[in-house]
Write a protein that holds these residues in place. Structure first.
Motif, mmCIF file in Angstrom:
data_model
loop_
_atom_site.group_PDB
_atom_site.id
_atom_site.type_symbol
_atom_site.label_atom_id
_atom_site.label_comp_id
_atom_site.label_asym_id
_atom_site.label_seq_id
_atom_site.Cartn_x
_atom_site.Cartn_y
_atom_site.Cartn_z
ATOM 1 N N VAL A 1 -14.614 8.411 -12.980
ATOM 2 C CA VAL A 1 -14.912 9.300 -13.785
ATOM 3 C C VAL A 1 -14.246 9.838 -15.125
ATOM 4 C CG1 VAL A 1 -16.060 11.833 -14.334
ATOM 5 C CG2 VAL A 1 -16.626 10.410 -12.149
ATOM 6 N N ASP A 2 -12.980 10.091 -14.735
ATOM 7 C CA ASP A 2 -12.003 10.417 -16.004
ATOM 8 C C ASP A 2 -11.780 9.133 -16.682
ATOM 9 O OD1 ASP A 2 -11.682 12.916 -15.446
ATOM 10 O OD2 ASP A 2 -9.904 12.759 -14.143
ATOM 11 N N TYR A 3 -11.780 8.019 -16.032
ATOM 12 C CA TYR A 3 -11.545 6.822 -17.010
ATOM 13 C C TYR A 3 -12.658 6.365 -17.799
ATOM 14 C CZ TYR A 3 -11.005 1.758 -17.662
ATOM 15 O OH TYR A 3 -10.786 0.619 -18.499
ATOM 16 N N LEU A 4 -13.899 6.621 -17.106
ATOM 17 C CA LEU A 4 -15.116 6.328 -17.980
ATOM 18 C C LEU A 4 -15.216 7.340 -19.137
ATOM 19 C CD1 LEU A 4 -17.627 5.683 -15.179
ATOM 20 C CD2 LEU A 4 -16.808 4.047 -16.792
ATOM 21 N N ASN A 5 -14.739 8.420 -19.132
ATOM 22 C CA ASN A 5 -14.718 9.549 -20.329
ATOM 23 C C ASN A 5 -13.885 8.999 -21.177
ATOM 24 O OD1 ASN A 5 -16.533 11.222 -18.973
ATOM 25 N ND2 ASN A 5 -15.138 12.501 -18.228
ATOM 26 N N ALA A 6 -12.996 8.259 -21.038
ATOM 27 C CA ALA A 6 -11.889 7.743 -22.164
ATOM 28 C C ALA A 6 -12.558 6.230 -22.443
ATOM 29 C CB ALA A 6 -10.631 7.611 -21.266
ATOM 30 N N ARG A 7 -13.493 5.515 -21.797
ATOM 31 C CA ARG A 7 -13.993 4.414 -22.093
ATOM 32 C C ARG A 7 -15.457 4.503 -22.191
ATOM 33 N NH1 ARG A 7 -11.814 -1.190 -20.038
ATOM 34 N NH2 ARG A 7 -12.860 -1.775 -21.879
ATOM 35 N N PRO A 8 -16.091 5.145 -23.144
ATOM 36 C CA PRO A 8 -17.631 5.256 -22.877
ATOM 37 C C PRO A 8 -18.425 4.232 -23.137
ATOM 38 C CG PRO A 8 -16.812 6.255 -25.095
ATOM 39 C CD PRO A 8 -15.344 5.875 -24.110
ATOM 40 N N GLU A 9 -17.698 3.025 -23.864
ATOM 41 C CA GLU A 9 -18.469 1.951 -24.088
ATOM 42 C C GLU A 9 -18.801 1.303 -22.986
ATOM 43 O OE1 GLU A 9 -14.276 0.530 -23.601
ATOM 44 O OE2 GLU A 9 -15.256 2.515 -24.600
ATOM 45 N N LEU A 10 -18.032 1.474 -21.754
ATOM 46 C CA LEU A 10 -18.361 0.813 -20.292
ATOM 47 C C LEU A 10 -19.777 1.166 -19.754
ATOM 48 C CD1 LEU A 10 -15.161 0.592 -18.192
ATOM 49 C CD2 LEU A 10 -16.618 -1.044 -18.987
ATOM 50 N N ARG A 11 -20.116 2.585 -20.286
ATOM 51 C CA ARG A 11 -21.420 2.880 -19.565
ATOM 52 C C ARG A 11 -22.583 2.118 -20.241
ATOM 53 N NH1 ARG A 11 -20.847 7.839 -17.172
ATOM 54 N NH2 ARG A 11 -18.914 9.010 -17.711
ATOM 55 N N GLN A 12 -22.236 1.710 -21.806
ATOM 56 C CA GLN A 12 -23.461 0.794 -22.282
ATOM 57 C C GLN A 12 -23.314 -0.563 -21.822
ATOM 58 O OE1 GLN A 12 -21.625 3.435 -24.369
ATOM 59 N NE2 GLN A 12 -23.287 4.386 -23.840
ATOM 60 N N ALA A 13 -22.164 -1.081 -21.403
ATOM 61 C CA ALA A 13 -21.861 -2.479 -21.222
ATOM 62 C C ALA A 13 -22.202 -2.709 -19.499
ATOM 63 C CB ALA A 13 -20.295 -2.803 -21.079
ATOM 64 N N SER A 14 -22.724 -1.940 -18.649
ATOM 65 C CA SER A 14 -23.219 -2.194 -17.312
ATOM 66 C C SER A 14 -24.013 -3.230 -17.496
ATOM 67 C CB SER A 14 -23.660 -0.990 -16.820
ATOM 68 O OG SER A 14 -22.431 0.064 -16.568
ATOM 69 N N ALA A 15 -24.320 -4.279 -16.489
ATOM 70 C CA ALA A 15 -25.249 -5.163 -16.292
ATOM 71 C C ALA A 15 -26.547 -4.437 -15.858
ATOM 72 C CB ALA A 15 -24.852 -6.423 -15.510
ATOM 73 N N LEU A 16 -26.371 -3.475 -15.036
ATOM 74 C CA LEU A 16 -27.481 -2.856 -14.472
ATOM 75 C C LEU A 16 -27.429 -1.300 -15.023
ATOM 76 C CD1 LEU A 16 -27.532 -3.990 -10.789
ATOM 77 C CD2 LEU A 16 -28.708 -4.847 -12.622
ATOM 78 N N SER A 17 -28.694 -0.620 -14.703
ATOM 79 C CA SER A 17 -28.714 0.805 -15.036
ATOM 80 C C SER A 17 -27.534 1.855 -14.502
ATOM 81 C CB SER A 17 -29.848 1.537 -14.669
ATOM 82 O OG SER A 17 -30.247 1.378 -13.317
ATOM 83 N N PRO A 18 -27.155 2.720 -15.324
ATOM 84 C CA PRO A 18 -26.098 3.478 -14.799
ATOM 85 C C PRO A 18 -26.198 4.047 -13.292
ATOM 86 C CG PRO A 18 -26.337 3.965 -16.919
ATOM 87 C CD PRO A 18 -27.413 2.965 -16.622
ATOM 88 N N LEU A 19 -25.276 4.494 -12.613
ATOM 89 C CA LEU A 19 -25.535 4.870 -11.103
ATOM 90 C C LEU A 19 -26.101 6.253 -11.202
ATOM 91 C CD1 LEU A 19 -22.212 3.881 -9.432
ATOM 92 C CD2 LEU A 19 -24.433 2.894 -9.441
ATOM 93 N N GLY A 20 -25.891 7.037 -12.109
ATOM 94 C CA GLY A 20 -26.391 8.351 -12.319
ATOM 95 C C GLY A 20 -25.321 9.532 -11.743
#
Length: 318
Positions: free
Chosen positions: A299-318
């Motif tokens: 989670v902390d890593y994703l906060n530093a790389r928000p572009e990964l949330r848009q780059a997912s091949a499927l919808s976010p886990l939530g």
């Protein structure tokens, strides 16, 4: 009153320290402690004593650090201690036949597996990698072969899905000390331990870990990668490239998830972690480390790389 049992202890890493303490606690006379020569360690590469040497010196014990036990000089030094028994725990040097014959009661070895499975250097990690349901400690009478001697005592423990190489190491170190203490107590009470020959079937070898094994291959099944992450914590770690960035993966869980994505691609991200496609299933990464950084949650890593949330091949886990 009979003289106390004269014992020589041989060990090197942290795993062996509880066994050294167990030897001292039984009342045996630890006449010498053998350990590997000091090795370069740390960023400065300065010579550092082994954990066993540190423990031995703190206890006021005599320490020997020969480069080998194959020379006549080294064997004469050992024989001069006139040991009744030699206890070997992750020492790291081969004991020649002449050394095995020096103690009156021979040499015992504390080995971290249920023999004959996982003879060799890295039984703890290999058991996790293989998906074994249990492992344990064997107190073994040493002979010339590699971990081939008859078993004197055995203690078992399950391998849980949360176990890492580190947690299982610590549990087995404690279990090894318990097995050794029990064996020594029985010998000190005048008992002769029954030796059970190892089975001829089921022999496997736990080869030494190599840093080259650290890379996660996402074309493999997710469950195998989960075991690798657990087994290689804390060393050598598990490395992977996620969305173009090299990372050290510290915690992950295999998911039985059907997909048609390319192995290594990010399937989804969210509060529960980062899901990465594998050859079979997906690996949910929950803790990792960036180059030069410290261990952090996904989670902390994703906060530093928000572009990964848009780059997912499927919808976010939530």
């Amino acid at each position: 009153m009979s003289a106390p049992l004269k014992l020589v202890f041989a060990g090197t890493p942290e795993f062996a320290v509880p066994c050294l303490e167990a030897c001292r606690a039984t009342g045996a006379d630890v006449v010498a402690v053998y350990t590997q020569p000091d090795r370069p360690a740390g960023r400065g590469r300065k010579l550092a004593p082994s954990p066993v040497k540190q423990a031995a010196l703190a206890a006021g014990l005599v320490v020997e650090q020969p480069e080998t036990l194959r020379t006549a000089e080294a064997q004469a030094t050992l024989a001069a201690y006139r040991p009744d028994l030699m206890v070997v725990v992750a020492y790291g040097l081969i004991l020649p036949r002449k050394v095995l014959a020096i103690p009156r009661l021979g040499c015992w070895n504390v080995h971290a597996s249920l023999l004959p499975r996982w003879r060799g250097a890295a039984p703890i990690q290999r058991a996790i990698l293989a998906g074994d349901a249990e492992t344990g400690i064997d107190l073994m009478q040493m002979e010339a072969g590699l971990d081939t001697g008859p078993v004197l005592l055995e203690k078992r423990t399950p391998i849980g899905r949360e176990d890492t190489g580190g947690s299982l190491h610590d549990r087995l170190a404690t279990l090894g000390a318990e097995a050794l203490a029990e064996g020594l107590a029985r010998v000190l009470a005048g008992e002769t331990l029954a030796a059970t020959a190892q089975a001829a079937e089921g022999v496997t070898y736990a080869h030494k870990l190599d840093k080259a094994e650290a890379r996660l291959d996402f074309s493999r099944p997710a469950i195998e990668l989960e075991r690798q992450v657990r087994a290689f914590d804390p060393w050598p770690g598990s490395d992977a490239e996620i969305a173009g960035e090299p990372l050290r993966i510290w915690a992950a869980r295999a998911l039985d998830l059907a997909h048609a994505a390319t192995p290594g691609s990010v399937l989804g991200t969210g509060r529960e972690g980062i899901d990465v496609a594998c050859g079979n299933g997906a690996l949910r990464i929950t803790a990792l480390q960036r180059a030069g950084g410290r261990r952090i949650s996904a989670v902390d890593y994703l906060n530093a790389r928000p572009e990964l949330r848009q780059a997912s091949a499927l919808s976010p886990l939530g």
